[in-house]
Scaffold this active site. Structure first.
Site, PDB file in Angstrom:
ATOM      1  N   CYS A 249       0.826  -1.219   0.000  1.00 36.52           N
ATOM      2  CA  CYS A 249       0.000   0.000   0.000  1.00 36.52           C
ATOM      3  C   CYS A 249       0.855   1.262   0.000  1.00 36.52           C
ATOM      4  CB  CYS A 249      -0.942  -0.008   1.192  1.00 36.52           C
ATOM      5  SG  CYS A 249      -0.118  -0.267   2.774  1.00 36.52           S
TER       6      CYS A 249
ATOM      7  N   HIS B 237      -2.868   5.008   6.668  1.00 41.26           N
ATOM      8  CA  HIS B 237      -1.579   5.690   6.820  1.00 41.26           C
ATOM      9  C   HIS B 237      -1.680   7.142   6.344  1.00 41.26           C
ATOM     10  CE1 HIS B 237      -0.184   1.622   7.192  1.00 41.26           C
ATOM     11  NE2 HIS B 237      -0.200   1.353   5.906  1.00 41.26           N
TER      12      HIS B 237
END
Lengths: 348, 348
Positions: free
Chosen positions: A145, A225
């Protein structure tokens, strides 16, 4: 029933990534989800059954315990491999590389995830960066990711002629929202012990000449994140040029703090309000009104939904490996349309 | 009893910073804590009484409620101001600036904290950077925790001839550990809405020609801040030169992940093990084994104990304003020795 041009896909590992890839495959007009394979016996795989997916046992000895738990098991992984063109391996880190030989033996194209090493496949994939080099390969690896978001955004700037080098600080989530085994709520920040953190070199497995350094840390939240970037521009540029470069790149969406999107959790709430499956955000969300350009540098921050961002890349990688679609943009557009990927979430 | 050269100090506002400055003043051989002043009636000021400090009421009308709560009140702020050479104003943001006129009327030197604007005092203070320019001024402002750490570290590099420009990402704590009013546990990251965040320009109030940009965010933990820096060096340098620059600067201590100091909470546990008052860390803690130099850039991360880092600066600012010590290094050494400030926490 199935068109002979339909790509027959199987998923090995029905976890955080696997279940999302399974749903995404089902939405593609040119793909068929033949089945999913796993070893667990609990609610996680029961959900696949409820969704009408054919379930297989990833190891022969797991078939019996799965059946004893009331799961209708259609066969083993080997059976599934006999019926498909491509397998998306979403097994836990380290297992994917070991599965490659089995996939090869069955003549099935294989995608590993970013937890595996680049060396396991010799090719790492982000659709907008290097789709053509994956065409008709036997295997590739869809990068993680964080790396996916890094490549998407820096390549967007590079394609616009704006990038000299990027330096990023990656503030990662403590653990996934659904987890309670490995790590709970923390009250700290844990810097990664090495600079550069692995994501920078990992981005270079996709784009070898990318000048990128990443510094990472784990923070105390569980939801996605946040990255902060300091980018040296290739000469003078305006803020508008940088925003435009992001807007024109695929799978980057702009959000605005002045529209109430002030933090990671506001974006995720927005995804739920939009009716997204599991509240997923496949796009990199760049804060347009925080982005600043001063002289030769751009500063910006964006959000990475760590559970969702690689899903469209997996779909494109299936088309690339099978050679079903030779043009990157056509595949990207097809995936984006099927999933409902957007360039902004408000307006229009 | 008191030496005529002893600096008589009062504290107005016995909160997070005030109570720590009070303790620190008491440890200085050349200072006397005459008293502390506040408006609260609860455990916080009761602790000052228990420690044998004289307590005053910051507003005349607060004297009665304080006395009714059983606090022995020696007088009002005005009474305290009549007995002291310098007042350290640690009142909540915005109040300090309003108090300046009262301090001036009493001919008392005054220190404000970083919550106030630079314009309120016309001078902002970090001991190692600009002590001489504060000498015998009427007022100064000790900059905030984040700004103090930024100035300490960048000036350390600059003094070693290593700094071209610094770019920092500041991951702030959600709230202070003792708080429950303003903000609780969060599960998100909140980027600051403007880049540069205020700390960069604030550092320039201390060192005007510092080339610094900061990007800030609030994370979900409550214990101290973590900064991540990308610094363009003034030419080629080695990792050792950068580490040496930090080691030679005051109030920067090096820590190592390979010695088990892996996160914000490990350092704070270490402070408790060291017997530090309140577990305070006055030093900027730079991770020595994470610090990396590549070509013309240095990358490093450090921790800022937001409750403690400005305490030694307050002590030095008292000496500078009163002119009791004209040499910055002498004052810094005196403060460091009295508090027990270190260059590393393990070894030696």
């Amino acid at each position: 029933m199935t068109d002979e041009n339909t790509i027959r896909v199987g998923i090995n590992g029905y976890g955080v990534i696997g279940k999302r890839v399974a749903d995404a495959v089902r939405l593609q007009p040119d793909m068929e989800l033949v089945g999913v394979s796993d070893v667990v016996t609990d609610y996680r795989i029961e959900m696949a059954v409820q969704k009408g997916m054919k379930v297989f046992a990833s190891a022969p000895e797991k078939r019996e315990p799965m059946e004893q738990s009331g799961i209708s098991v259609k066969g083993t992984l080997e059976d599934l491999l006999g019926e498909i063109d491509a397998v998306v391996d979403c097994t836990p880190k380290g297992i994917g590389a070991k599965n490659l030989e089995t996939y090869r033996d069955h003549g099935v194209k294989a995608l590993l995830q970013g937890g595996e090493k680049h060396e396991a496949t010799g090719h790492s994939f982000v659709a907008q960066a290097n789709y053509p080099s994956a065409l008709e390969r036997d295997v590739t690896r869809v990068v993680s990711c964080n790396t996916t978001s890094t490549v998407r955004t820096l390549v967007a700037l590079d394609n616009a002629g704006l990038l000299e080098r990027g330096r990023g600080v990656l503030v990662r989530r403590a653990t996934d929202p659904w987890e309670s085994d490995h790590s709970g709520i923390m009250n700290t920040v844990v810097p990664e012990k090495h600079i550069p953190s692995h994501q920078g070199p990992d981005a270079q497995t996709v784009v070898p000449d990318l000048d990128v350094v990443t510094i990472a840390a784990k923070a105390s939240h569980t939801q996605s994140h946040q990255h902060f970037w300091i980018v040296d521009l290739a000469g003078a540029a305006t803020r508008e040029e940088v925003v435009k470069a992001f807007r024109e790149a695929p799978r980057i969406a702009t959000v605005r703090a002045d529209e109430g999107i002030v933090a990671l959790n506001s974006t995720l709430e927005l995804m739920k309000d939009l009716g997204r499956p599991r509240g997923d955000m496949w796009e990199v969300a760049v804060w347009e009104d925080i982005l600043t350009v001063q002289e030769d540098q751009a500063y910006y921050t964006y959000q990475v939904d760590n559970q969702a961002i690689v899903i469209p890349e997996n779909i494109d990688a299936i088309r690339a490996l099978t050679g079903a679609e030779r043009d990157a943009d056509t595949s990207i557009d097809k995936t984006n349309e099927a999933l409902g990927i957007r360039r902004s979430f408000t307006g229009e």
